[in-house]
Design an enzyme around this catalytic site. Structure first.
Site, mmCIF file in Angstrom:
data_model
loop_
_atom_site.group_PDB
_atom_site.id
_atom_site.type_symbol
_atom_site.label_atom_id
_atom_site.label_comp_id
_atom_site.label_asym_id
_atom_site.label_seq_id
_atom_site.Cartn_x
_atom_site.Cartn_y
_atom_site.Cartn_z
ATOM 1 N N CYS A 1 36.468 112.151 88.869
ATOM 2 C CA CYS A 1 36.590 113.395 88.097
ATOM 3 C C CYS A 1 35.545 114.383 88.595
ATOM 4 O O CYS A 1 34.797 114.991 87.827
ATOM 5 C CB CYS A 1 36.451 113.143 86.596
ATOM 6 S SG CYS A 1 34.916 112.349 86.088
ATOM 7 N N LYS B 1 43.257 105.104 81.374
ATOM 8 C CA LYS B 1 44.164 104.908 82.509
ATOM 9 C C LYS B 1 44.746 103.493 82.484
ATOM 10 O O LYS B 1 45.891 103.287 82.899
ATOM 11 C CB LYS B 1 43.432 105.187 83.814
ATOM 12 C CG LYS B 1 42.956 106.630 83.971
ATOM 13 C CD LYS B 1 42.285 106.851 85.305
ATOM 14 C CE LYS B 1 41.669 108.237 85.398
ATOM 15 N NZ LYS B 1 40.491 108.391 84.516
ATOM 16 N N ASP C 1 31.471 93.238 87.645
ATOM 17 C CA ASP C 1 30.907 94.277 88.509
ATOM 18 C C ASP C 1 31.921 94.619 89.590
ATOM 19 O O ASP C 1 32.243 93.781 90.444
ATOM 20 C CB ASP C 1 29.603 93.772 89.135
ATOM 21 C CG ASP C 1 28.883 94.838 89.951
ATOM 22 O OD1 ASP C 1 29.502 95.855 90.280
ATOM 23 O OD2 ASP C 1 27.694 94.624 90.260
ATOM 24 N N ASP D 1 38.852 103.730 89.805
ATOM 25 C CA ASP D 1 38.439 104.999 89.178
ATOM 26 C C ASP D 1 36.913 104.954 89.091
ATOM 27 O O ASP D 1 36.345 104.600 88.068
ATOM 28 C CB ASP D 1 39.082 105.133 87.796
ATOM 29 C CG ASP D 1 38.800 106.475 87.163
ATOM 30 O OD1 ASP D 1 38.902 107.498 87.861
ATOM 31 O OD2 ASP D 1 38.449 106.504 85.962
#
Length: 426
Positions: free
Chosen positions: A379, A263, A308, A326
């Site tokens: 996802c 992405k 992080d 994401d």
């Protein structure tokens, strides 16, 4: 010994003993000179992994003390042979048995007769072995579709029995090979024509205008088009999230949890070489994955860093035009691509994971400047990680409002499961 079957055995044994991932183990296949058909090896590895619970259930009926009484090497060989007998029409039963027994003589001396007897019994009695009945839907779906009962219960609770079964049936299908065209270097039709000359068939995706669905023999990553950065391997659902993010030339874009960088690069390609994309990844060993993709695609505006994502960086506060979070997720939506997920113990839900996702989302929001945009994506099709996370976030932070949303899933539109929301900052 058969080099292809031996390679599959080694991958499966490593997964059994170390809990390693199939895609990572298979990545080294190109260095094994004994492998003559990487596609056959992958079919065996993914097939055995996807069918593990069903294979063990059937093998239990052929072994007096059950397959659980066998050592890892014997267990792996039995599953490998059983899968060929039960699911590979291209492999005759006698070949599945004889090749597995040959391997056993070398790999598990003294167990070849036992393995021979079990596999012959399975081939002879497979139609007589009773399957669990539908009166216990959790047990039935778990064995029939080889999925852990923990995940089955959660799917039944969220989708109902009919949609849950459709979801699990979809997870048995073979995912298409999809490429994302680098429109800064070529056109979709031009790339399709170039791949056709090399024996590949490429048809346009109906989900992303940058994607092609490709079929054919051979390795796409060995083509000159791939080496020149004209395309990348990426699912159309994943590419559609980058489309939803919609970065503009000159933007400062932050991509959190970015590895392996699909992405990241999909967004950078849309920016015409202007602006900056900072891709962060918590695991330092995975940062080079992003860098290699960006280098191959000649995307000089991408900067990969180890950071992080759950800890806000004050130096970036309110500076970004666009932030993509994401986040790590349960991965239910990509079961057919990552079959190991089906055996995870999710307990009563994904509360701890949802808490981490919320923490990352709040950190991501701190980077968005007024008038900028924040994209949250997963996802998975799990409401606990999708709608619930977004609802809590918006209730806590009224600076943001939803501008667009996409959701896919086997039970929705026959696609891999993805969820994404684009939110604008007022």
């Amino acid at each position: 010994m058969d080099g292809d079957r031996t390679a599959a055995y080694k991958v499966l044994l490593s997964m059994e003993e170390k809990g390693s991932w199939a895609n990572l183990e298979l990545g080294d296949l190109r260095y094994d000179k004994r492998v003559t058909s990487p596609a056959f090896v992958r079919a065996l590895v993914y097939g055995v992994t996807e069918s593990r619970l069903l294979l063990d259930y059937l093998l239990d009926h052929c072994i007096r003390k059950g397959i659980g009484s066998t050592d890892p090497k014997t267990k792996t060989l039995l599953r490998l042979g059983a899968y060929q007998i039960l699911r590979m029409d291209s492999v005759p039963d006698y070949a599945a048995v004889s090749e597995t027994v040959k391997m056993a003589r070398k790999l598990t001396p003294g167990r070849d007769r036992f393995i021979n007897g079990v596999l012959r019994t399975l081939g002879r009695t497979r139609e007589e072995i009773p399957m669990p009945g539908r009166e216990d839907p959790v047990r039935f779906l778990s064995i029939r579709y080889s999925c852990g009962e923990s995940l089955v219960r959660l799917l039944l609770g969220q989708l109902g029995e009919e949609k849950a079964e459709a979801f699990l049936a979809f997870a048995e299908t073979v995912p298409p090979v999809t490429v994302r065209v680098n429109l800064g270097k070529t056109g979709r039709d031009i790339l399709a024509e170039g791949l056709a000359k090399k024996g590949f068939s490429a048809v346009p995706s109906t989900l992303s205008e940058r994607c092609l669905i490709v079929s054919g023999e051979g390795a796409l990553t060995e083509t000159e088009e791939y080496q020149a950065g004209l395309f990348s391997l990426q699912s159309e659902e994943s590419s559609a999230i980058a489309d939803l993010a919609d970065p503009k030339p000159g933007d400062l874009v932050l991509d959190l949890c970015a590895a392996p960088g699909g992405k990241t690069c999909a967004m950078a390609e849309k920016m015409d070489g202007r602006g900056r994309v900072i891709a962060s990844e918590v695991y330092e060993s995975r940062v080079p994955l992003i860098e290699r993709q960006a280098e191959r695609l000649q995307l000089s505006i991408v900067e990969a860093v180890c950071r992080d994502a759950s800890v806000p960086d004050p130096d970036l506060a309110e500076r970004a035009d666009l932030v993509l979070a994401d986040v790590p997720c349960s991965g239910w939506g990509v079961l057919r691509r990552k079959p190991e997920i089906r055996y995870r113990d999710f307990g009563e839900g994904c509360g701890d994971l949802a808490a981490l996702q919320g923490k990352i989302l709040r950190a991501a929001a701190s980077y968005v400047k007024p008038g900028g945009a924040l994209v949250y994506s997963t996802c998975t099709v799990n409401r606990e990680e999708n709608e619930d996370v977004i609802e809590r976030f918006l209730a806590e932070d009224d600076r943001f409002q939803i501008e667009a949303q996409l959701e896919h899933g086997p039970h929705i539109d026959g696609r891999d499961g993805f969820f994404a929301v684009r939110m604008g900052r007022r």
